[in-house]
Design a protein around this motif. Sequence first.
Motif, short mmCIF file in Angstrom:
data_model
loop_
_atom_site.label_atom_id
_atom_site.label_comp_id
_atom_site.label_asym_id
_atom_site.label_seq_id
_atom_site.Cartn_x
_atom_site.Cartn_y
_atom_site.Cartn_z
N VAL A 54 0.82 -1.23 0.05
CA VAL A 54 0.17 -0.12 -0.09
C VAL A 54 0.69 1.24 -0.07
N LEU A 55 0.38 2.36 -0.78
CA LEU A 55 0.93 3.40 -0.80
C LEU A 55 0.37 4.31 0.51
N VAL A 56 1.23 5.00 1.49
CA VAL A 56 0.61 5.66 2.52
C VAL A 56 1.07 7.23 2.69
N ASP A 57 0.36 8.17 2.61
CA ASP A 57 0.47 9.43 2.80
C ASP A 57 1.00 10.04 4.08
N ASP A 58 1.47 11.28 4.24
CA ASP A 58 2.19 11.48 5.68
C ASP A 58 1.09 11.73 6.79
N GLN A 59 -0.50 11.37 6.16
CA GLN A 59 -1.35 11.59 7.23
C GLN A 59 -1.88 10.02 7.71
N GLY A 60 -0.83 9.15 7.01
CA GLY A 60 -1.12 7.73 7.36
C GLY A 60 -2.57 7.10 6.67
N GLN A 61 -2.90 8.02 5.61
CA GLN A 61 -4.00 7.33 4.81
C GLN A 61 -3.64 6.71 3.80
N TRP A 62 -4.38 5.47 3.33
CA TRP A 62 -3.93 5.01 2.12
C TRP A 62 -4.18 5.52 0.80
N VAL A 63 -3.36 5.76 -0.18
CA VAL A 63 -3.68 6.35 -1.31
C VAL A 63 -3.26 5.65 -2.89
N GLY A 64 -2.94 4.49 -2.32
CA GLY A 64 -2.92 3.32 -3.67
C GLY A 64 -2.53 2.05 -2.93
N THR A 65 -2.57 1.02 -3.96
CA THR A 65 -2.32 -0.24 -3.61
C THR A 65 -2.04 -1.16 -4.75
N GLY A 66 -1.44 -2.19 -4.53
CA GLY A 66 -1.03 -3.14 -5.83
C GLY A 66 -0.63 -4.55 -5.01
N SER A 67 -1.02 -5.40 -5.93
CA SER A 67 -0.81 -7.10 -5.55
C SER A 67 0.01 -7.65 -6.58
N VAL A 68 0.57 -8.80 -6.20
CA VAL A 68 1.21 -9.54 -7.16
C VAL A 68 0.76 -11.22 -7.04
N ALA A 69 0.29 -11.71 -8.16
CA ALA A 69 -0.07 -13.26 -7.73
C ALA A 69 0.86 -14.03 -9.04
N GLY A 70 1.97 -14.81 -8.52
CA GLY A 70 3.01 -15.33 -9.49
C GLY A 70 3.46 -14.35 -10.29
N GLN A 71 3.39 -14.12 -11.69
CA GLN A 71 4.15 -13.12 -12.24
C GLN A 71 3.21 -12.09 -12.75
N THR A 72 1.97 -11.96 -12.29
CA THR A 72 0.75 -11.12 -12.79
C THR A 72 0.47 -9.97 -11.69
N ILE A 73 0.56 -8.86 -11.99
CA ILE A 73 0.22 -7.51 -11.03
C ILE A 73 -1.52 -7.55 -11.16
N LYS A 74 -2.10 -7.39 -10.09
CA LYS A 74 -3.52 -7.19 -9.81
C LYS A 74 -3.65 -6.27 -8.80
N TYR A 75 -5.19 -5.93 -8.97
CA TYR A 75 -5.56 -5.12 -7.72
C TYR A 75 -4.92 -3.68 -7.54
N LEU A 76 -4.25 -3.28 -8.59
CA LEU A 76 -3.56 -1.85 -8.52
C LEU A 76 -4.61 -0.74 -8.78
N ALA A 77 -4.52 0.10 -7.61
CA ALA A 77 -5.54 1.28 -7.76
C ALA A 77 -4.89 2.23 -6.95
N VAL A 78 -5.13 3.71 -7.18
CA VAL A 78 -4.90 4.77 -6.56
C VAL A 78 -5.85 5.73 -6.40
N VAL A 79 -5.67 6.56 -5.45
CA VAL A 79 -6.53 7.72 -5.30
C VAL A 79 -6.32 8.86 -6.15
N ASN A 80 -7.66 9.23 -6.87
CA ASN A 80 -7.36 10.07 -8.03
C ASN A 80 -7.96 11.46 -7.36
#
Length: 348
Positions: free
Chosen positions: A44-70
């Motif tokens: 997870v990508l966390v800002d200086d306030q401790g809030q999540w602003v993005g995340t991403g996962s890996v399964a094997g050689q595949t990137i999944k569940y990648l999303a960021v706050v727009n």
Amino acid sequence: MTESIQDLSLTIGNNRNHWQDFLRDQGLTDFTDQEISAIDRTVVLVDDQGQWVGTGSVAGQTIKYLAVVNDGTQNAGARFNRLVSELENRLAQAGIFHLFVFTKPQYQSSFEHVGFTTLAKTDWGLILEKGTPDIEAFRRSLPVHAQPGQRVGALVMNANPFTRGHRYLVEQAAQENDLVYLFVVSQDVSLFTAAERLNLVRAGMADLTNVVVARGGDYMVSYLSFPAYFIPGNEETIRYQTALDAELFKQQIARPLGISRRYIGTEPQSPTTNLYNQTLKARLPPEVAVIEVDRVQVSGSNQVISASAVRALIKSGDLDGLADLVPESTGQFIKNHYQDLHERILKG
């Protein structure tokens, strides 16, 4: 603004629920157990306030569940690039340099901007890849390529193990085409290993000189495009996955290799395979005709020849009926390795 990457374990405390809530807010909603259980790592990508602003996962050689706050600023693009770079580095450290992405269509341009190439796309999702060996290398690796004017057919089979039914289906294709590609599923999750299945198919087809037997690799009925084939999923999930697998075959295999026919057997026993067949018939034509061949029966009976019937004989220890179901090469392999196969099926 300082933002940091942190590892996240989805099995600890309320992490999974928090993670799913975050992804739902970004428009991602597919959280089936089969999809989640395949994940190897999540950040997870966390800002200086401790809030999540993005995340991403890996399964094997595949990137999944990648999303960021727009938030309407350039931060979204920077966050996206940082997460992709982080996951690529993690995979490189694990010795993985050929990556896939399985994601929503709205993220296509973002991944292409960082070097990924789209392999297939439906209204529901798309598959992209980056690195080597890629789809072009896979096609080049095939030992034979069609000549201009040749009629080319194809089959994709698991062959767990190779039976007289499989042989009959391939014979039909061989009679009707100048060249036939027979792709054997490469995922190693069956009773017979991927190497064993490939070798049994080659042995059983050795006399048909216009049939090219090859591994299906990551591109045909694989964990990448069709995980529900190996791990049961609901009907809606199966329909989404089969559509993407069919598009991948049409765009990246059939079109470049000149394949104009794909052969399938009728499927009275497996609902998943039956749904797949229906999807192929809906998605591949008119570029690729789908030829459905009735399953062959044991001579003098109403019994359909199937790999599951062969596995049942191995489990019961009664090999007397093998000769009616499998070619001599498959039967001999089973007899030579019966003890090992029997132990595998009991453990399975």
